[in-house]
Design a protein around this motif. Structure first.
Motif, PDB file in Angstrom:
ATOM      1  N   ILE A 165       0.843  -1.202   0.000  1.00  0.00           N
ATOM      2  CA  ILE A 165       0.000   0.000   0.000  1.00  0.00           C
ATOM      3  C   ILE A 165       0.879   1.253   0.000  1.00  0.00           C
ATOM      4  N   TYR A 166       1.952   1.210   0.777  1.00  0.00           N
ATOM      5  CA  TYR A 166       2.883   2.331   0.796  1.00  0.00           C
ATOM      6  C   TYR A 166       3.503   2.546  -0.590  1.00  0.00           C
ATOM      7  N   LYS A 167       3.927   1.465  -1.237  1.00  0.00           N
ATOM      8  CA  LYS A 167       4.526   1.578  -2.563  1.00  0.00           C
ATOM      9  C   LYS A 167       3.518   2.111  -3.586  1.00  0.00           C
ATOM     10  N   ILE A 168       2.295   1.622  -3.527  1.00  0.00           N
ATOM     11  CA  ILE A 168       1.266   2.084  -4.466  1.00  0.00           C
ATOM     12  C   ILE A 168       0.984   3.568  -4.252  1.00  0.00           C
ATOM     13  N   SER A 169       0.912   3.991  -2.990  1.00  0.00           N
ATOM     14  CA  SER A 169       0.612   5.397  -2.705  1.00  0.00           C
ATOM     15  C   SER A 169       1.746   6.325  -3.126  1.00  0.00           C
ATOM     16  N   ASN A 170       2.968   5.791  -3.232  1.00  0.00           N
ATOM     17  CA  ASN A 170       4.108   6.599  -3.670  1.00  0.00           C
ATOM     18  C   ASN A 170       4.416   6.450  -5.150  1.00  0.00           C
ATOM     19  N   GLY A 171       3.569   5.791  -5.897  1.00  0.00           N
ATOM     20  CA  GLY A 171       3.745   5.714  -7.339  1.00  0.00           C
ATOM     21  C   GLY A 171       4.519   4.518  -7.846  1.00  0.00           C
ATOM     22  N   GLY A 172       4.735   3.516  -7.028  1.00  0.00           N
ATOM     23  CA  GLY A 172       5.418   2.306  -7.485  1.00  0.00           C
ATOM     24  C   GLY A 172       6.922   2.413  -7.411  1.00  0.00           C
ATOM     25  N   ASN A 173       7.589   1.542  -8.137  1.00  0.00           N
ATOM     26  CA  ASN A 173       9.052   1.517  -8.152  1.00  0.00           C
ATOM     27  C   ASN A 173       9.589   2.750  -8.841  1.00  0.00           C
ATOM     28  N   LYS A 174      10.679   3.268  -8.333  1.00  0.00           N
ATOM     29  CA  LYS A 174      11.315   4.441  -8.926  1.00  0.00           C
ATOM     30  C   LYS A 174      12.330   3.984  -9.952  1.00  0.00           C
ATOM     31  N   VAL A 175      12.287   4.599 -11.099  1.00  0.00           N
ATOM     32  CA  VAL A 175      13.261   4.324 -12.146  1.00  0.00           C
ATOM     33  C   VAL A 175      14.183   5.534 -12.202  1.00  0.00           C
ATOM     34  N   TYR A 176      15.451   5.272 -12.288  1.00  0.00           N
ATOM     35  CA  TYR A 176      16.427   6.340 -12.263  1.00  0.00           C
ATOM     36  C   TYR A 176      16.355   7.141 -13.560  1.00  0.00           C
ATOM     37  N   VAL A 177      16.250   8.438 -13.432  1.00  0.00           N
ATOM     38  CA  VAL A 177      16.098   9.336 -14.570  1.00  0.00           C
ATOM     39  C   VAL A 177      17.460   9.553 -15.203  1.00  0.00           C
TER      40      VAL A 177
END
Length: 182
Positions: A165-177
């Motif tokens: 739930i925490y990951k979903i609320s923060n937009g999922g996995n972060k991909v490095y820009v």
């Protein structure tokens, strides 16, 4: 200072090319990694945190939790079958564990390919499995008051569900820009 291996090496025979030049990419999509600064000697954690990724925090990706969680559920189902001969335990552990391993693999694959939101199917699958295991094993624990396996699985599944739930609320996995070409 740490330097990522994709930066051009001035002593390398192919100066200006990245180390992964064998893969196909156009000059517009080719990226360079940034230098990671050394930790500051003064200013504490806040000064250091602001330098990496322009203030973005590094958060654990969901597949780092999903794959071990799926392996543990699968292993628990197999152990229940071997210890007690429970075919229901084998079916539930195999089904949920296999589904979680599949979700973890799909999420890791989406992360590796650079999809910032990850795989929607993987996110839904792992969340549904965590909800189902929390509810079913929680009810079983309330009825039997047996900590092993129902209480343990319910508690671990609830913690994993909170993480999802925490990951979903923060937009999922972060991909490095990637850094834009200069």
């Amino acid at each position: 200072m740490l330097v990522y291996p994709t930066q051009p090496n001035p002593t390398h025979p192919h100066r200006g090319e990245d180390d992964f030049s064998s893969r196909e990419s156009s000059p517009a999509t080719r990226t360079r990694a940034r230098e990671v600064p050394s930790p500051p000697t003064a200013g504490g954690e806040e000064a250091w945190k602001g330098r990496i990724g322009e203030g973005r925090e590094r958060i654990m990706e969901d597949f780092y939790v999903t794959i071990p969680y799926g392996a543990a559920v699968l292993g628990g189902g197999v152990a229940g079958y071997l210890k007690r001969g429970s075919k229901a335990s084998l079916a539930a552990g195999g089904g949920f564990g296999g589904a979680l391993l599949l979700a973890g693999a799909l999420s890791a694959r989406a992360f590796a390919r650079g999809h910032p939101g990850g795989s929607l199917f993987a996110t839904v699958l792992q969340t549904v499995c965590a909800v189902a295991l929390t509810v079913v094993m929680g009810i079983r624990y309330i009825k039997t008051r047996k900590v092993m396996p129902a209480g343990i699985i319910a508690a671990v599944s609830a913690l994993v569900l909170i993480f999802y739930i925490y990951k979903i609320s923060n937009g999922g996995n972060k991909v490095y820009v990637p850094v834009s070409a200069e």
